[in-house]
Enzyme design. Structure first.
Site, mmCIF file in Angstrom:
data_model
loop_
_atom_site.group_PDB
_atom_site.id
_atom_site.type_symbol
_atom_site.label_atom_id
_atom_site.label_comp_id
_atom_site.label_asym_id
_atom_site.label_seq_id
_atom_site.Cartn_x
_atom_site.Cartn_y
_atom_site.Cartn_z
ATOM 1 C CD GLU A 397 -1.860 -2.458 1.242
ATOM 2 O OE1 GLU A 397 -2.668 -3.233 0.891
ATOM 3 O OE2 GLU A 397 -0.640 -2.601 1.591
ATOM 4 C CD GLN A 419 -7.659 -7.336 -1.848
ATOM 5 O OE1 GLN A 419 -7.265 -7.874 -0.908
ATOM 6 N NE2 GLN A 419 -7.398 -7.321 -3.145
ATOM 7 C CG PHE A 420 -11.170 -5.246 2.796
ATOM 8 C CD1 PHE A 420 -12.150 -5.492 2.674
ATOM 9 C CD2 PHE A 420 -10.169 -5.968 2.068
ATOM 10 C CE1 PHE A 420 -12.808 -6.541 2.227
ATOM 11 C CE2 PHE A 420 -10.547 -7.234 1.459
ATOM 12 C CZ PHE A 420 -12.255 -7.492 1.649
ATOM 13 C CG ASP A 422 -10.482 -2.959 7.697
ATOM 14 O OD1 ASP A 422 -10.752 -3.061 8.824
ATOM 15 O OD2 ASP A 422 -11.118 -2.810 6.627
ATOM 16 C CG PHE A 423 -5.998 -4.081 3.778
ATOM 17 C CD1 PHE A 423 -6.229 -4.918 5.092
ATOM 18 C CD2 PHE A 423 -6.224 -4.918 2.489
ATOM 19 C CE1 PHE A 423 -6.706 -5.994 4.991
ATOM 20 C CE2 PHE A 423 -6.555 -6.338 2.616
ATOM 21 C CZ PHE A 423 -6.952 -6.710 4.103
ATOM 22 C CG HIS A 464 -11.201 -8.215 5.867
ATOM 23 N ND1 HIS A 464 -10.359 -8.892 6.716
ATOM 24 C CD2 HIS A 464 -10.372 -8.276 5.028
ATOM 25 C CE1 HIS A 464 -9.436 -9.619 6.208
ATOM 26 N NE2 HIS A 464 -9.514 -9.423 4.921
#
Length: 658
Positions: A397, A419-420, A422-423, A464
């Site tokens: 990321e 992608q989420f 959270d990431f 997630h």
């Protein structure tokens, strides 16, 4: 020290000498000014001048260079007027940051230099983005980026090297191995003989160069950069050199063995090259004195200009207005044709139409190409726009967000799909320290949209399911958007991509395929900072956003007797405070509903704003309703207990009875 001048003419040899000498003489003067308190800090490059000067001399003027603390020679070789550098170091307006950042923490598009931030690693990722832009535009240019051996231990460096290799980006990665990361010697930093050897693991070409030999630096880098222009690829260079002064002047060099200092003092790049030129009959003592006098005169004349410049006078409007690049919103109205779309479809359609409207817009993210993203939002995009513009990325990321920043520096918009949401923690630093601060620091915008699939309600567990918008509403320089309906999502996404500032665009996963709405089929925009009044009433104001909007509406469907204003904020930064205040002053009661956990969430700030601006109009305390102050659990019954959804009705009825 051996110098090979076989391929160079006399003019070039003397020009390199003058270029070497200038940063050394400037430094000697700056060290005096530092002791006099006329500049605040100094990171010395004495003993390392050959690297910055040699590399920059081998670059073309229109090619970007991303230097570090000790690369004064980059700036002087690019012929930046000295008074501007002196003003920068004194925090004056003729510098490059309007007094907002110090030393070499600045960039300038005019001279194609992108300055560092104290978090050293992001430089490599930003260089990737600039090089990607060069490759997309077929410019046949090299991007050069510097770091020290200490910085190579940062994860961002490894991510960026991997991305550059996978994408075959024309980047010259320069490591100045100068012996110490502040006081930590190399043997305590890494356990390999040469940092250049790491290139093998990335499938990358590498070279080791004597960083104190100006002719070796210049000739080898000239050959390598010319090769990269013809055959775009990344190359890793390790320059062997030494730092002759402290990390910065206050730290000193007591931790360095004296015999090591003496050994490297004999390898001084200027003294050795000067002796070589004299032995070759290319420089006399008289010419040496004349050259030094000319440079010293230039330094003194430019110092007079900088010293005569008035100190910056603080201006509140200027400071506030420079956080973001000015954005002239264009209100594009939709036509009458509509179709019923799910939230996921509206986002996909809006993204596709923006790709058509902005012909160089790039989408990057994990699995976004042929696979179409984990939520299938970019399905079919590769066929429509090609793999150059729809780019699968490695799982990294930080490097990808930094690459998006580099694309912006080179004039290309980008959308990065996390992608989420959270990431984003794996790329948090470039978001809050690079994207957010760049325009304020040196007037460089970050034309980047980060798409952030988020939220609970899908039994995805702690990693997630977060709604982490409050991490970013706190950070000046970022815009935060959080739509609850397909119509809003499509129009706001179009605006986010048009906006030249960094935007975090939150998309609630539980709403992707559960909410439908008639949405205009053509391209349209919606303004930021304008909330939507979904219902009107007189008893209470309900303020919310995201999935919580639907929780509130469902509750009111059950209690049709409640007369409430329902405000869907839609954007959290900027925030439509006018809509909030107008409603609260009318109803006298306010309840704020968020999916995020309570403490430190945006509901707390909205509550404070209402108390400060609407206190006299309130008939009851402002109520915040939020999820539990715990991580988000996985199993259904625990997730339901966690979410604010289950407690909103009770708290709403209590407040109405107050």
């Amino acid at each position: 020290m051996k110098f090979d001048k076989s391929t160079l003419n006399n003019d070039t040899l003397l020009d390199l000498y003058k270029r070497l000498l200038k940063p050394r003489l400037i430094e000697e003067k700056m060290l005096i000014l530092l002791r006099q308190g006329k500049i605040s800090k100094w990171f010395s490059g004495i003993g390392q001048e050959a690297i910055a000067v040699g590399v920059t001399s081998a670059m073309q003027d229109e090619e970007y260079i991303l230097p570090m603390h000790r690369n004064l020679g980059v700036f002087t070789t690019r012929n930046i007027p000295l008074y501007r550098l002196f003003s920068q170091w004194q925090g004056k307006a003729n510098g490059f940051t309007k007094g907002r950042d110090r030393s070499f923490h600045f960039g300038t598009q005019q001279y194609k230099i992108v300055g560092m931030i104290s978090h050293l690693g992001p430089q490599f990722g930003v260089a990737d983005g600039i090089a990607l832009a060069s490759k997309l535009k077929n410019k046949n240019q090299v991007t050069t980026v510097f770091t020290g051996e200490g910085g190579t231990s940062e994860g961002d460096i490894h991510e960026a090297l991997n991305v550059a290799s996978v994408w075959q980006l024309p980047v010259l990665f320069c490591i100045e191995n100068n012996g110490y990361g502040l006081s930590t010697p190399t043997k305590e930093q890494y356990n390999c003989e040469n940092l250049a050897d790491r290139a093998i693991g990335y499938g990358m070409e590498s070279h080791i160069i004597d960083g104190n030999n100006i002719l070796e630096v210049y000739t080898k880098i000239s050959e390598i950069t010319e090769s990269i222009r013809k055959n775009p690829r990344p190359v890793l260079i390790e320059f062997k050199t030494f730092r002759m002064r402290g990390h910065e002047e206050a730290s000193g060099t007591k931790y360095v063995p004296q015999d090591l200092m003496d050994q490297w003092a004999k390898k001084d790049p200027i003294e050795n090259y000067q002796e070589f030129l004299k032995n070759e009959g290319l420089l006399t003592d008289e010419e040496e004195v004349k050259i030094k006098e000319e440079i010293i005169h230039e330094i003194n004349e430019h110092l007079k200009i900088a010293f005569a410049e008035e100190p910056i006078t603080p201006n509140l409007n200027t400071e506030l207005n420079d956080v973001f690049q000015e954005f002239k919103y264009q209100d594009i109205k939709p036509k009458e044709n509509t179709s019923e779309l799910r939230l996921v479809d509206a986002i996909s359609e809006g993204l596709k139409q923006s790709m058509q409207r902005h012909e160089d817009l790039v989408i990057m993210g994990q699995d976004v190409a042929e696979y179409g993203g984990v939520f299938k939002i970019t399905e079919g995009f590769v066929e429509a726009f090609g793999k150059e513009r729809v780019r699968n990325t490695p799982i990294c990321e930080s490097a990808i967000i930094e690459s998006a920043m580099g694309l912006s520096i080179a004039g290309i918009k980008s959308v990065v799909e996390l992608q989420f949401s959270d990431f984003v923690t794996s790329g948090f630093n470039p978001v809050v320290n690079y994207l957010a601060k760049s325009h304020y620091r040196w007037s460089q915008n970050a034309d980047v949209v980060l798409r952030m699939p988020c939220g609970a309600g899908v039994a995805a567990g702690p990693f997630h399911s977060q709604t982490n918008e409050a991490w970013f509403t706190k950070t000046p320089g970022l815009k935060v958007v959080f739509p609850a309906f397909p119509y809003d999502a499509k129009g706001l996404l179009a605006t986010a991509i048009s906006d030249p500032n960094p935007v975090l665009f939150f998309e609630h996963k539980a709403l992707y395929r559960s909410i439908r709405q008639e949405v205009p089929t053509d391209y349209y925009t919606l303004p930021f900072g304008k909330a939507s009044l979904l219902k009107e009433g007189n008893d209470i104001t309900i303020i919310t956003y995201g999935a919580a909007v639907h929780w509130a509406l469902n509750t009111l469907d059950v209690h049709s007797n409640i007369s409430a204003d329902v405000i869907d904020l839609r954007t959290l930064q900027p925030l439509d405070t006018e809509a909030i205040y107008t409603s609260v002053k009318k109803t006298g009661k306010a309840i704020i509903l968020q999916e995020d956990s309570l403490f430190g969430g945006i509901a707390s700030d909205i509550s404070s704003l209402i108390m400060e601006h609407c206190f006299e109009h309130l008939d009851a305390p402002v109520k915040r309703v939020a999820s539990l102050d715990t991580p988000i659990p996985f199993i259904n019954q625990l997730e339901e207990q966690y979410l604010a959804k289950g407690k909103f009705e009770e708290e709403l009825l209590k407040l109405l009875e107050y």
